[in-house]
Write an enzyme that holds these catalytic residues in place. Sequence first.
Site, short mmCIF file in Angstrom:
data_model
loop_
_atom_site.label_atom_id
_atom_site.label_comp_id
_atom_site.label_asym_id
_atom_site.label_seq_id
_atom_site.Cartn_x
_atom_site.Cartn_y
_atom_site.Cartn_z
N LYS A 1 5.38 22.69 -15.34
CA LYS A 1 4.72 21.42 -14.88
C LYS A 1 4.37 21.61 -13.17
CE LYS A 1 3.28 17.17 -14.97
NZ LYS A 1 3.48 15.79 -15.48
N GLU B 1 -5.92 16.24 -11.20
CA GLU B 1 -6.74 16.34 -12.53
C GLU B 1 -8.19 16.56 -12.47
OE1 GLU B 1 -4.48 14.88 -16.01
OE2 GLU B 1 -6.54 14.43 -16.88
N ARG C 1 0.77 -1.34 -0.17
CA ARG C 1 -0.10 -0.14 -0.17
C ARG C 1 0.88 1.22 0.00
NH1 ARG C 1 -3.69 -2.51 3.83
NH2 ARG C 1 -5.11 -3.64 2.47
N HIS D 1 -2.37 15.22 -26.66
CA HIS D 1 -2.20 13.88 -26.16
C HIS D 1 -3.45 12.99 -26.64
CE1 HIS D 1 0.97 15.21 -24.20
NE2 HIS D 1 1.18 14.18 -23.44
N GLU E 1 7.47 17.64 -25.33
CA GLU E 1 6.87 18.19 -23.99
C GLU E 1 7.14 19.42 -23.43
OE1 GLU E 1 4.19 16.26 -23.07
OE2 GLU E 1 4.92 14.05 -23.28
N HIS F 1 -2.21 9.52 -27.83
CA HIS F 1 -2.30 8.19 -27.24
C HIS F 1 -2.82 7.27 -27.88
CE1 HIS F 1 -2.04 9.99 -22.71
NE2 HIS F 1 -0.85 9.66 -23.28
N LYS G 1 1.82 11.02 -11.38
CA LYS G 1 1.13 10.41 -12.50
C LYS G 1 2.00 9.00 -12.47
CE LYS G 1 -2.21 12.97 -14.85
NZ LYS G 1 -2.55 13.29 -16.16
N HIS H 1 6.67 8.47 -27.79
CA HIS H 1 5.38 9.30 -27.01
C HIS H 1 5.54 10.64 -27.53
CE1 HIS H 1 2.65 10.64 -24.36
NE2 HIS H 1 3.42 11.48 -23.86
N ASN I 1 -2.35 17.90 -21.29
CA ASN I 1 -2.82 16.80 -22.24
C ASN I 1 -2.75 17.38 -23.71
OD1 ASN I 1 -2.67 14.19 -20.91
ND2 ASN I 1 -4.27 15.03 -19.52
N ARG J 1 -5.38 20.50 -14.57
CA ARG J 1 -4.27 19.83 -15.03
C ARG J 1 -4.48 18.87 -16.71
NH1 ARG J 1 -0.66 15.59 -11.39
NH2 ARG J 1 0.46 14.57 -13.16
P1 NAD Z 1 11.46 5.89 -22.44
O1 NAD Z 1 11.49 5.50 -20.87
O2 NAD Z 1 11.19 4.56 -23.14
O3 NAD Z 1 12.97 6.19 -22.70
C1 NAD Z 1 13.47 6.36 -23.89
C2 NAD Z 1 14.71 5.52 -24.50
O4 NAD Z 1 15.75 6.10 -23.81
C3 NAD Z 1 14.72 4.15 -23.84
O5 NAD Z 1 15.09 3.17 -24.77
C4 NAD Z 1 15.39 4.26 -22.53
O6 NAD Z 1 16.30 3.12 -22.59
C5 NAD Z 1 16.74 5.56 -23.31
N1 NAD Z 1 17.18 6.15 -22.17
C6 NAD Z 1 16.69 6.89 -21.13
N2 NAD Z 1 17.57 7.72 -20.62
C7 NAD Z 1 18.74 7.44 -21.11
C8 NAD Z 1 20.07 7.84 -21.23
N3 NAD Z 1 20.30 8.94 -20.33
N4 NAD Z 1 20.95 7.34 -21.92
C9 NAD Z 1 20.83 6.48 -22.73
N5 NAD Z 1 19.38 6.20 -22.90
C10 NAD Z 1 18.50 6.51 -22.23
O7 NAD Z 1 10.58 6.89 -22.82
P2 NAD Z 1 10.58 8.50 -22.61
O8 NAD Z 1 10.23 9.04 -23.63
O9 NAD Z 1 11.20 8.88 -21.24
O10 NAD Z 1 8.92 8.46 -21.48
C11 NAD Z 1 8.01 7.99 -22.30
C12 NAD Z 1 6.81 7.58 -21.36
O11 NAD Z 1 6.49 8.32 -20.39
C13 NAD Z 1 5.59 7.12 -21.76
O12 NAD Z 1 5.12 5.75 -21.54
C14 NAD Z 1 4.58 8.24 -21.56
O13 NAD Z 1 3.29 7.71 -21.42
C15 NAD Z 1 5.16 8.69 -20.24
N6 NAD Z 1 4.72 9.73 -19.53
C16 NAD Z 1 4.38 9.95 -18.30
C17 NAD Z 1 3.95 11.11 -17.72
C18 NAD Z 1 3.56 11.35 -16.53
O14 NAD Z 1 3.05 12.51 -15.94
N7 NAD Z 1 3.82 10.31 -15.54
C19 NAD Z 1 4.26 12.31 -18.66
C20 NAD Z 1 4.71 12.13 -20.06
C21 NAD Z 1 5.04 10.91 -20.69
N1 GLY Z 2 1.55 14.57 -18.53
C1 GLY Z 2 0.41 14.80 -17.92
C2 GLY Z 2 -0.04 15.18 -16.55
O1 GLY Z 2 1.05 14.97 -15.80
O2 GLY Z 2 -0.74 15.51 -16.10
#
Ligand code: NAD
Ligand code: GLY
Length: 360
Positions: free
Chosen positions: A226, A236, A119, A247, A183, A251, A141, A264, A244, A240
């Site tokens: 942010k 949200e 939890r 998005h 972003e 998505h 998130k 993404h 998006n 918030r």
């Molecule tokens: P990712 O985590 O897949 O990273 C992208 C690639 O870069 C991967 O292959 C990873 O291994 C590599 N990588 C990362 N850091 C590195 C570094 N310093 N050196 C070498 N390689 C590195 O993708 P992302 O673009 O970071 O994140 C996308 C995800 O984030 C999606 O699933 C999206 O839905 C999510 N997201 C979440 C939020 C939130 O608020 N929680 C907001 C935006 C996006």
């Molecule tokens: N990336 C959307 C949010 O954090 O609300």
Amino acid sequence: MAVPVDLGARSYTVYVRSLSAVPSLMKEAGLEPGRCLLVTDENVAAHYRTPLVKGLSDAGWTVRSLVLPPGEETKSASCLHTIYDEALDWGVDRQTPVLALGGGVIGDLAGFAAATLLRGLPLVQLPTSLLAQVDASVGGKTAINHSTGKNLIGAFYQPQFVCADPTTLDTLPMREYTSGMAEVVKHALIKDPPLFARLEDNLVSVMTHKDRAVASSVLEQAVRVKAKVVNADEREKGRRAILNFGHTFAHALERVAGYGAFTHGEAVALGMRAGLYLSHQRHPDSLNRDRLDHVIDAIPVQDDPSAVPFPELYEAMSADKKNQGDTIRFVLLRQLGEAYLTGEVPKQQARHAWNFACSS
Ligand code: NAD
Ligand code: GLY
């Protein structure tokens, strides 16, 4: 540099600082040395796991690391269960922090594991991609994907702190770097005209990661946007949702094209092109579309999105979390820096907007 996220008892700081500071930041956050579970992916582990584990061990921590395959497919129920199994076999307790070292995939997945194990275990976000540093690691998130759609199973769960080390961007593949810029551009478009102007003035150096000083200050400014939005609406309930922008299309594209076909950030860039098209139709006098398109178009998209049939895309949009009942909701811009949520976009207009985005 440190950006506060003010959420009462769940407040924390986003540090823009070297990963070598993590052991002392853990101490500052009141985390006492004991066991900690480090979750990362293979690409990130190759560069950053060993020095981080050494620093933590030197500070008295016993670290168990779990290295997962890279990529969006990892944000799955099966990888979540791998973390559960590893953590529970090892005997974590409620004081065992989970350290999420990686991009948004690891942050979202390990964050959701931390939210649900016993939890709730303390969570530390150590984002290493630009996208995770400016967006995913901030705001709590966490989620995994479901075959029905992106991020449909998750929780709001704030970390103890975030440490974003800008030097990790030196090893990030350029395609991932420019994806993260999507972003940053989004934050500028929805809430920060001065940030947009800085991006415009330094477009080439920012997009190619040539000028570290500009890149670092742009990163910090994007984190501030942010944090401001999250401070005003943690869960949200309203505002918030403007985060998006782009998005609803993005998505759906990620799901229909297959997770990982577009990054993404690429999907968000395409979604913002479509979103700007719809916004300009409604607010032609207050939006300079050429100016805004110019910056969005600087984000390269590797594959051709027009192969994705619009009816499938539209059907996938129906599973978006922002929807209410059968109404698909979109974030649009009234002017630069001012975004709003609307359900009033007829299907035919969405189709035209998507065709426009694909043709740019
Ligand atoms: P990712 O985590 O897949 O990273 C992208 C690639 O870069 C991967 O292959 C990873 O291994 C590599 N990588 C990362 N850091 C590195 C570094 N310093 N050196 C070498 N390689 C590195 O993708 P992302 O673009 O970071 O994140 C996308 C995800 O984030 C999606 O699933 C999206 O839905 C999510 N997201 C979440 C939020 C939130 O608020 N929680 C907001 C935006 C996006
Ligand atoms: N990336 C959307 C949010 O954090 O609300």
